[in-house]
Scaffold this active site. Structure first.
Site, PDB file in Angstrom:
ATOM      1  N   GLU A   1      15.861   5.173   0.866  1.00 14.79           N
ATOM      2  CA  GLU A   1      15.780   5.595   2.274  1.00 14.79           C
ATOM      3  C   GLU A   1      14.982   6.891   2.407  1.00 14.79           C
ATOM      4  OE1 GLU A   1      18.464   4.813   0.512  1.00 14.79           O
ATOM      5  OE2 GLU A   1      20.006   3.829   1.716  1.00 14.79           O
TER       6      GLU A   1
ATOM      7  N   CYS B   1      23.926   6.231   1.490  1.00 20.08           N
ATOM      8  CA  CYS B   1      24.864   7.249   0.978  1.00 20.08           C
ATOM      9  C   CYS B   1      24.836   8.447   1.933  1.00 20.08           C
ATOM     10  CB  CYS B   1      24.471   7.662  -0.443  1.00 20.08           C
ATOM     11  SG  CYS B   1      23.126   8.876  -0.509  1.00 20.08           S
TER      12      CYS B   1
ATOM     13  N   CYS C   1      21.437  10.213   2.307  1.00 20.86           N
ATOM     14  CA  CYS C   1      20.468   9.449   3.108  1.00 20.86           C
ATOM     15  C   CYS C   1      20.873   9.399   4.571  1.00 20.86           C
ATOM     16  CB  CYS C   1      20.322   8.044   2.531  1.00 20.86           C
ATOM     17  SG  CYS C   1      19.577   8.066   0.889  1.00 20.86           S
TER      18      CYS C   1
END
Lengths: 159, 159
Positions: free
Chosen positions: A58, A86, A89
């Site tokens: 990402e 996560c 990101c």
């Protein structure tokens, strides 16, 4: 504007992630940034091959999209990621001002493959003193100087 | 090993952050990565000048330290940041496996200068359907393929 069919872009991202693994480029993750139905950037996980713990799919895609647009904002764009982002990101998604996120695998699927970022969500949501990585605060007064310089700087570009 | 005197490194970071603003390079933030008392990397905020929403001081410093060490892990290192890290940077701190974080200004100080990342902490800690940026999930079955490829790939480098 949202992409009309997120599944097509997600399927493309899944194919990219499989290829990323099979070619030894990094972990099993990929992400696309889409604007008005067009892919403007794609990223795959490069943590181990780039020696960069922030090179999640990402982040790589967001950085590439911003570079292509010469803008630190991606308003009007959507992110299509092979897996639930996560916390790092997700933070980047907010800072980039993306409109929407589509994802395929869940964080539980990632954990089953050895990628457990659930503990990072838990850490972030805990008060700083309760975190596993010790965080200590010093020099609060001196640390106002950069903010004062910022507010005094007439040509500042806010973000 | 922890730095013996975090205040010295924090003071250096504060000076760097002031300089970063006054030279028009970006926002009022800086960070140092320290190993055994020696600064191995320094970063300042470059979001607007690099057109990169992830170019927070901490991320810049972590990327530079990893590049210098040719390693995606910074075990044994500490981070000295002029301000409490935002959720994106905190995520990066966990992924980089830093030992400890020292910071000077608090997130409240940052908010007073116009940098409000408290709302990102709130968003991250909220269930995905309750977040301001819509997140929707599709193709969960197909998304297992990258993980299967990963577990089948004998030369995988775990991280």
């Amino acid at each position: 504007m949202s992409s009309p069919d997120p599944s097509t872009h997600l399927q493309d991202a899944i194919d990219l992630a499989v290829e990323n693994v099979k070619t030894g480029r990094g972990g099993p993750f990929a992400a696309l940034v889409v604007q008005d139905g067009t892919v403007i950037a794609q990223g795959t996980n490069r943590v181990t091959t780039a020696s960069d713990p922030t090179a999640h799919a990402e982040i790589v895609a967001i950085r590439q999209a911003c570079d292509a647009q010469d803008d630190f904002r991606l308003d009007g764009c959507t992110l299509h990621a092979t897996c639930e982002p996560c916390p790092m990101c997700l933070g980047a998604i907010y800072w980039a001002r993306l409109d929407q996120v589509y994802y395929a695998a869940t964080r539980e699927d990632a954990a089953a493959a050895g990628f457990d970022d659930d503990h990072i969500y838990e850490e972030l949501c805990a008060p700083p003193p309760d975190r596993r990585v010790p965080m200590t605060q010093h020099l609060r007064d001196a640390a106002q100087r950069p903010f004062e310089a910022w507010l005094d700087y007439e040509d500042r570009v806010e973000y």
